[in-house]
Design a protein around this motif. Sequence first.
Motif, PDB file in Angstrom:
ATOM      1  N   ARG A 137      12.195  -1.995  -6.749  1.00 22.42           N
ATOM      2  CA  ARG A 137      10.868  -1.885  -6.137  1.00 22.42           C
ATOM      3  C   ARG A 137      10.460  -3.223  -5.529  1.00 22.42           C
ATOM      4  N   GLN A 318       0.439  -2.404  -7.072  1.00 19.46           N
ATOM      5  CA  GLN A 318       1.837  -2.010  -7.138  1.00 19.46           C
ATOM      6  C   GLN A 318       2.069  -0.985  -8.251  1.00 19.46           C
ATOM      7  N   SER A 322       3.644   3.037  -7.864  1.00 14.52           N
ATOM      8  CA  SER A 322       4.796   3.570  -8.586  1.00 14.52           C
ATOM      9  C   SER A 322       4.725   5.079  -8.751  1.00 14.52           C
ATOM     10  N   GLY A 326       6.633   3.575  -4.015  1.00 17.02           N
ATOM     11  CA  GLY A 326       6.981   2.392  -4.803  1.00 17.02           C
ATOM     12  C   GLY A 326       7.266   1.156  -3.989  1.00 17.02           C
ATOM     13  N   TRP A 327       7.748   1.312  -2.774  1.00 19.84           N
ATOM     14  CA  TRP A 327       7.968   0.159  -1.906  1.00 19.84           C
ATOM     15  C   TRP A 327       7.995   0.625  -0.452  1.00 19.84           C
TER      16      TRP A 327
END
Length: 441
Positions: A137, A318, A322, A326-327
């Motif tokens: 991540r 962040q 999740s 997540g990214w």
Amino acid sequence: MTESRNAHWFAERLTDRTIRGIALETRALIRAGALPVGTKLPPIRDLAFALGVSPATISEAWSELRRHKIISGRGRNGTWVSGDRFVAKPHRLGSSGIYGDGILNLTAAVPDMRLLPPLAEAMAYGASAENLNSYERNRILPELEEEVRKKWPYEPEAFLATNGGYNAVYTLVHALLPPGASVAIEDPTGMRLLDILEDRGVRIVPVQCDGEGPMPSALETAMKSKPIAFIFQPRLHSVTGQGVSQARLEALAAVLKDTDTLIVEDDGIGDISAAPRHSLGAYFPNRLIHILSFSKTHGPDLRLAVLSSSRTIIDQIQSYRSFSAGWTSRILQAATAWLLRDPETQESVDRARMLYHERRANLVNALQQRGIGAMHGEGLCAWVPVSSEPFAMVTLAAHGIAVHPGAKFSILPTYYLRVATATLSDRYESVADSIALAAGT
């Protein structure tokens, strides 16, 4: 004739007497048709007595359904079922029309696709991004962080790449702002910001603006509501085209100094503005979030924005992310870093900024010549005063022109039109003639 259901009817069918249970089971009854649209619901106190719960429990459950526009009304007029759809949608954005080929569509304040930089080389570079296809991540690629730091308006503890500016706002709102909290926001503001806040179920406290940004006196008044956050555009207002002066920024800092309000700065226009980047980050680094979107300058399909804040706040945002992606794509992050280093891309952005300014100025000049008090500024649209928004909208529609009413950008009474100018490369005089008729001056 309006149907009704008494408290005893509900008591026989609702088995979970928690706030969430009452809301979910009532939804199920509506979805199944047992509570048709138009059905009047029993008084809160009667229902609370029948279910053996407090009136506050029923009130909170009804608030959840009201937030999704499933029920309406309150107080002496009663409450009734007003909808049977349960998919949340952005009310302001969702009410935008679809226009035919014969209509001059000046509703969308979006970049002219012809003025955006080419992405082929950047995307090819992005395909070789560091740690590509890893499920780690990643918060932000080091090379993208290195590039954005060069012009960032203050020195933050941490950065985070997100899937665009509105994704950044949506994510932080859900990560940090509980439903029912008060949130101060400049007025007018982006309609999608209002959609996000309304969907979250927060209480919106408007902070009126003038030609230099949010007014300190209005912010002082808003602070009496003890807002959990204050959201504003620190560089260029995307609706009015006006900037925030350094003196005004310092005055806002003075108002916010003795509060614990979270400060959210949304720079959605980026370098379309010629104004220098500035921020309250130097004053409040531990409770400020600064967002910079690259959609308007480098391309909406990059789906990229960067936000900065303290490490603690970044960790919280962040953590919420999740639940989903997540990214942000490493390909897009690396491509954006490449674009920020590329001299030809910078020339393209500079040229676009000049043309957007020229197009906006041409329309405002034509309006001012007709006695319309539109203000010069920057950006992708003009904020045009009118006597009556409904009359203006109907008049312009009769002339084959579509714009947005000011009401979409405010929770207060408005007498404006938002007219997109980014793609208006000609027809200034005829558009100004139509607006002058619509303005009713």
